[in-house]
Design a protein around this motif. Structure first.
Motif, PDB file in Angstrom:
ATOM      1  N   THR A  27      -5.554  -1.597 -10.361  1.00 44.14           N
ATOM      2  CA  THR A  27      -4.374  -2.164  -9.694  1.00 44.14           C
ATOM      3  C   THR A  27      -4.747  -2.560  -8.269  1.00 44.14           C
ATOM      4  OG1 THR A  27      -3.724   0.079  -9.095  1.00 44.14           O
ATOM      5  CG2 THR A  27      -2.715  -0.847 -11.068  1.00 44.14           C
ATOM      6  N   VAL A  28      -4.607  -3.832  -7.998  1.00 45.63           N
ATOM      7  CA  VAL A  28      -4.938  -4.352  -6.663  1.00 45.63           C
ATOM      8  C   VAL A  28      -3.728  -4.144  -5.758  1.00 45.63           C
ATOM      9  CG1 VAL A  28      -5.693  -6.378  -5.348  1.00 45.63           C
ATOM     10  CG2 VAL A  28      -6.469  -6.047  -7.706  1.00 45.63           C
ATOM     11  N   LYS A  29      -3.972  -3.479  -4.667  1.00 48.68           N
ATOM     12  CA  LYS A  29      -2.881  -3.223  -3.726  1.00 48.68           C
ATOM     13  C   LYS A  29      -2.530  -4.500  -2.963  1.00 48.68           C
ATOM     14  CE  LYS A  29      -3.545   1.708  -2.892  1.00 48.68           C
ATOM     15  NZ  LYS A  29      -3.816   2.725  -1.870  1.00 48.68           N
ATOM     16  N   LYS A  30      -1.228  -4.738  -2.883  1.00 47.64           N
ATOM     17  CA  LYS A  30      -0.770  -5.923  -2.148  1.00 47.64           C
ATOM     18  C   LYS A  30      -0.778  -5.647  -0.652  1.00 47.64           C
ATOM     19  CE  LYS A  30       2.235  -7.360  -5.939  1.00 47.64           C
ATOM     20  NZ  LYS A  30       3.639  -7.566  -6.360  1.00 47.64           N
ATOM     21  N   GLU A  31      -0.817  -6.727   0.086  1.00 48.85           N
ATOM     22  CA  GLU A  31      -0.814  -6.598   1.549  1.00 48.85           C
ATOM     23  C   GLU A  31       0.522  -6.013   2.014  1.00 48.85           C
ATOM     24  OE1 GLU A  31      -1.737 -10.269   3.407  1.00 48.85           O
ATOM     25  OE2 GLU A  31      -3.719 -10.424   2.489  1.00 48.85           O
ATOM     26  N   TYR A  32       0.423  -5.145   2.983  1.00 52.47           N
ATOM     27  CA  TYR A  32       1.622  -4.479   3.485  1.00 52.47           C
ATOM     28  C   TYR A  32       2.469  -5.452   4.306  1.00 52.47           C
ATOM     29  CZ  TYR A  32       4.618  -1.496   6.307  1.00 52.47           C
ATOM     30  OH  TYR A  32       5.706  -0.930   6.925  1.00 52.47           O
ATOM     31  N   THR A  33       3.763  -5.469   3.983  1.00 54.94           N
ATOM     32  CA  THR A  33       4.721  -6.266   4.771  1.00 54.94           C
ATOM     33  C   THR A  33       5.899  -5.372   5.129  1.00 54.94           C
ATOM     34  OG1 THR A  33       5.733  -7.025   2.730  1.00 54.94           O
ATOM     35  CG2 THR A  33       4.134  -8.507   3.742  1.00 54.94           C
TER      36      THR A  33
END
Length: 381
Positions: free
Chosen positions: A261-267
């Protein structure tokens, strides 16, 4: 009173002078103070050191396995003789399967009962009497290392214990020579007898072996230490630069999951709100349709799905009736005129061979032979 007051400062000054005149310790090197001179031995404990003996009687008992009963029965008179020299009584109970040692009124050495306890413990752990009796000496100690609970899997435990012994006991023999200790591996324990420094090394090697570290690495380190100890200059220095540093090569890597699972960029902003069913119907225009129209659309969608499934099923059924592709017929090539055999010439050749006998001479050859025979007869006459 005045005289006493006058004397007090003088006495105080005398005390301070006495304190200042204390003998100062000589500036010696710390390594000289810590090192023990070569050949020095601690004096033996004699009856003169404790002439009155012991106040209380002390005793220790230990159990032994049944297979040791016959051996202990044979060597017990020797055990009693060795302990009687130090005024310690020893009893063997074959019914309970136990050995007991206790002090007497004549016992003067307070530590001999501890050594006697170690003696019966070693005898219970399959150590021979000749080796176990050495424990009564002052410069000899023993260590019984329990290895049974270090490895859970029994097969793995047996393999590692065998690794400690080595092929034909070679590893154990090398360890004995390097540590100056007698080592006995029996069941779930390892018994060692020897000097304190050697016992420390034996314990380290045994525990490392049960932790899946091969004993050859520790044996190499001990060999290097033995050579370094001979050099008087290196005695006071650190030996870490000379000792080998072994790294674990077979480190178990953590199993990675199949789907990463690729972690998405934090927003900092929250995700957009998903559309509800009503919003979707408003976008497609279904919301404004009547109930009968909606029902009709659903029925049409179901019928379309059914027709598609039916056509697929029909295609699969028709596959059985499709004939397979036939291979093209290859025409045989005509024989070339060059390779044709002349049958007439072959027949004549066979006839000639039949008329002629195998190994028979021709007519001319027969005549010549007859003439040669006649000439030979004439010469003889």
């Amino acid at each position: 009173m005045a005289s006493s007051k006058l004397d007090s400062p003088a006495a105080a000054s005398g005390k301070s002078e006495f304190r200042s005149q204390k003998p100062k310790p000589e500036n010696r090197d710390e390594s000289e103070l810590l090192t023990v001179p070569d050949g020095w031995k601690e004096p033996a404990f004699s009856k003169e050191d404790n002439p009155r003996g012991l106040l209380e009687e002390s005793s220790f008992a230990t159990l032994f396995p049944k297979y040791r009963e016959a051996y202990l029965k044979e060597c017990w008179p020797l055990v009693q003789k060795a302990l009687n020299e130090h005024h310690v009584n020893a009893t063997l109970d074959l019914i309970e399967g136990s050995m007991t040692v206790c002090t007497t009124k004549k016992t003067f050495d307070p530590y001999i009962i501890i050594r006697a306890r170690d003696l019966i413990k070693l005898l219970a752990r399959s150590v021979s009497f000749e080796q176990a009796v050495r424990i009564l000496q002052d410069d000899v100690a023993c260590d019984i290392i329990k290895i049974g609970s270090l490895v859970r899997n029994k097969e793995r435990f047996v393999k590692r214990r065998q690794r400690l012994i080595g092929p034909k006991g070679s590893t154990l023999k090398a360890l004995e020579l390097l540590t100056n200790c007698y080592i006995m591996v029996q069941g779930n324990t390892v018994s060692a007898i020897g000097p304190f420094s050697g016992l420390k090394e034996v314990r380290k090697v045994v525990l490392d072996t049960m932790k899946n570290i091969h004993p050859i690495y520790n044996i190499k380190t001990l060999m290097i230490k033995r050579e370094l100890a001979k050099d008087s200059e290196l005695r006071s220095q650190s030996w870490e630069r000379f000792l080998p540093q072994f790294k674990h090569k077979n480190v178990n890597k953590r199993k990675e999951p199949k789907k990463k699972t690729v972690k998405k960029e934090y927003t900092p902003f929250p995700p957009p709100q998903p559309e509800s069913q009503i919003d979707k119907e408003l976008a497609s225009g279904e919301y404004f349709l009547k109930a009968s129209q909606k029902k009709r659309q659903k029925m049409e969608a179901i019928k379309a799905k059914q027709a598609e499934a039916l056509s697929k099923r029909q295609e699969e059924r028709n596959k059985a009736f499709i004939p397979p592709k036939e291979k093209p017929i290859v025409k045989p090539k005509e024989a070339s005129t060059e390779t044709r055999i002349d049958v007439a010439a072959l027949k004549e050749k066979v006839k000639k061979a039949k008329s002629k006998k195998l190994g028979a001479l021709t007519a001319d050859e027969v005549k010549l032979k007859m003439e040669a025979d006649e000439k030979k007869k004439k010469k003889r006459k």
